[in-house]
Enzyme design. Structure first.
Site, PDB file in Angstrom:
ATOM      1  N   TYR A  36       2.325  25.848 -26.007  1.00 46.24           N
ATOM      2  CA  TYR A  36       3.242  26.047 -24.881  1.00 46.24           C
ATOM      3  C   TYR A  36       4.668  26.080 -25.446  1.00 46.24           C
ATOM      4  O   TYR A  36       4.855  26.548 -26.569  1.00 46.24           O
ATOM      5  CB  TYR A  36       3.006  24.912 -23.869  1.00 46.24           C
ATOM      6  N   LYS A  91     -22.082  36.739 -12.230  1.00 46.07           N
ATOM      7  CA  LYS A  91     -21.804  37.880 -13.093  1.00 46.07           C
ATOM      8  C   LYS A  91     -20.913  37.461 -14.260  1.00 46.07           C
ATOM      9  O   LYS A  91     -21.143  37.863 -15.413  1.00 46.07           O
ATOM     10  CB  LYS A  91     -21.076  38.931 -12.253  1.00 46.07           C
ATOM     11  N   GLY A 193     -27.085  54.958  -1.394  1.00 46.63           N
ATOM     12  CA  GLY A 193     -25.928  54.065  -1.465  1.00 46.63           C
ATOM     13  C   GLY A 193     -25.349  54.105  -2.867  1.00 46.63           C
ATOM     14  O   GLY A 193     -25.589  55.051  -3.637  1.00 46.63           O
TER      15      GLY A 193
END
Lengths: 380, 380
Positions: A36, A91, A193
């Site tokens: 950081y 997924k 579809g």
């Protein structure tokens, strides 16, 4: 096992299925100064000078967004973005597990094509690719087309193309089993579809010359009612004589049936009416268009389904992790039709001697994602 | 250590600093059926019936977005969304490390207020909170205000409020060290960007009654040039007589100086002109408005900076992980001013006997995030 019950339990216990982890140490003040401020200013400056360096210095180069609008989740329909999140998390962890691709779910609070496109474009800087997921047809076609055009990172609607790659891989092997060639068979596609359109287009790209495509109103044909521009384009290509008819009519003498439609639509009689050594992909899930034992008893030579408890499971996890792995590693700007066909060929070759009961590699076979990603990259 | 060099090296070696990990097994076909289809349909159905259940069954309940438009990254300015990503990744891993809050960077390809607001709203369904980061003033004020109004999850611009909480905590202890009360001191704030405005407003909420606020043109005052609606509102509150003047003028006799401005703006003479036992927060980073040794030699009683190599580091990692931890655990819809003041009080009490060299707990002190999150939740 009661998968539903167990799944609900594990989602509740773990509060979802994924987490963010640091890949660098953060144990000391020095660590903080490197990860950081003040040290982080340096990679920022380098990227500010040359945006391309974000691919090397940040997660962009190995991370994709899994984007849904919740409009066509599994077979559950339009259940909205929050309810779609468990699928998107699933997924994401499959991407990581099978291909070491980092993926994060983005669930959109809009189902408007313009707004979806606009939003994905605005969040794209942090990602190396976009996997569209469970977006209803026909909106999905335009969303995908526009994002491919307007973004410089690869965009793929998995429901269309991931499944298509796996079906094509399986079909290549099934044709080897029955000794037919892809350019001589007649394919009947049932379901227009996202999945059906994706499969139909890829099979045509791969050499199929005779195809009949049906939606719930029968064969698609120019001038028929309830068409859309995508069906019109496909019908013009495969059905120039505008033949009409129902499934029983279309399937007669066909060599291959591919269904992404509804449970039980294919009868024993229909299978019997097909050509010799028929190949059947009954992909309605969890209940197929016809059960494998019935199809085989009626004379089919090879049967594939979407289920893991029968042979020849069409599982898109065979395709999508490797496709995006290849796209990211190759820093591809688009995933082309040629890449998808190459991925299917590579997958099919993972089964050296296909049989009626083994036309598909297992998702757990070692190296699946590597084989697919190499094939994708080789096309460039 | 050369933090810049080391940081660039580690970013390149690791390709960023974070990754997605599964928290459930995916080793077998059964695992797949639980984490993904068909089992995943069950949590989807449950959430479709009741959206609130997404908090229990998905990452939403423990995940926030770290959103930037790249317009004010560190002290580097408007370097864009890609170049801001290393900072956002850093923030994300700090959230995880210090508070077990999952956080994901969203870098936006727009710097338009309406578009930022619209985009964040559209991606909000998958998140339990929004941490806005490194968005330039004054756009950041409107973006935050509108998102707080229009979203039902907590939204906080950390540059404004995270730093403010830590400054307030430090100030509470510094006042104990010098034996003054918050309602009797005069505070000079130098810098009216996001950080300065956030600190000024929180100090006023916490009891400061006398404040002078300066930007690069001197004291803010109604009717002065180069004001904005946010400066106008603050000026009306703290400077009703519309006094003007430069820093040398404003700082005279002040008890507290807080700078979020530029290196070296405060001279030895200015410190000498301050009231007895002056408190100085010189937060310009990495080079403060005045170096601690010079300020102390000139008579300051307590000096804090943004640096880890001097005592009293104002490090916002003390605040933001715990604030969002509390917000998520409490399922708060907003993070209120009272919560921020409570968080500062709780932080200050972590140093039981503050001294001139210790007004702030260490970010690595055990339990910091728990103390802050408990304080935030207690306010509800």
């Amino acid at each position: 096992m009661d998968y539903n019950k167990k799944s609900l339990e594990i989602h509740e216990e773990k509060q979802g299925k994924m987490e963010i982890r640091s890949t660098v140490p953060i144990e000391t003040t020095d660590d903080l100064s490197v990860a950081y401020t003040p040290g982080v200013a340096e990679p920022c400056r380098v990227i500010a000078e040359n945006k391309e360096r974000a691919w090397d210095l940040t997660i962009k180069g190995r991370t994709i967004a899994v984007v849904t609008d919740g409009s066509a989740v599994l077979g559950l329909g339009n259940i909205g973005p929050e309810a779609g999140l468990p699928v998107m998390e699933g997924k994401a962890i499959l991407f990581k597990h099978f291909a070491n691709v980092d993926a994060f779910p983005i669930c959109l609070d809009t189902q408007d094509v313009d707004e979806i496109v606009e939003t994905v474009k605005r969040i794209a800087p942090g990602f190396g690719g976009i996997n569209l997921e469970d977006i209803a047809a026909p909106a999905c076609f335009e969303v995908e087309r526009r994002l491919i055009e307007e973004l410089d990172i690869p965009v793929m609607h998995d429901d269309q193309h991931g499944t298509a790659v796996v079906v094509l891989a399986g079909l290549m092997n099934a044709l080897r089993v029955v000794g037919k060639s892809i350019d001589e068979v007649t394919v009947v596609m049932n379901g227009a579809g996202a999945g059906g359109m994706g499969i139909a287009n890829l099979l045509l790209d791969a050499g199929v010359t005779s195809m009949k495509m049906l939606d719930s109103r029968g064969m698609i044909a120019g001038g028929r009612e309830r068409m859309n521009p995508y069906k019109d384009a496909l019908a013009a290509r495969i059905n120039p004589s505008a033949e009409t008819g129902d499934l029983a009519h279309a399937i007669k003498d066909a060599d291959v049936f591919v269904g992404v439609s509804k449970p039980g639509l294919v009868t024993e009689e229909m299978v019997k009416s097909m050509g010799d050594k028929a190949i059947i992909f009954a992909l309605s899930n969890p209940i197929p268009e016809i059960m494998p034992d019935i199809a085989l008893a009626a004379g089919a030579a090879v049967v594939a389904t979407g289920r893991s408890d029968f042979p020849n499971q069409v599982n898109n996890v065979l395709a999508f992790p490797g496709i995006f792995k290849g796209a990211l590693e190759g820093r591809l700007k688009t995933i082309t039709r040629e890449m998808l066909v190459a991925a299917a060929e590579a997958l099919s070759k993972m089964v050296p001697e296909p049989t009626a009961e083994e036309i598909m590699p297992s998702p757990f076979a070692p190296g699946v994602a590597e084989v697919v990603s190499s094939a994708v990259k080789r096309v460039v």
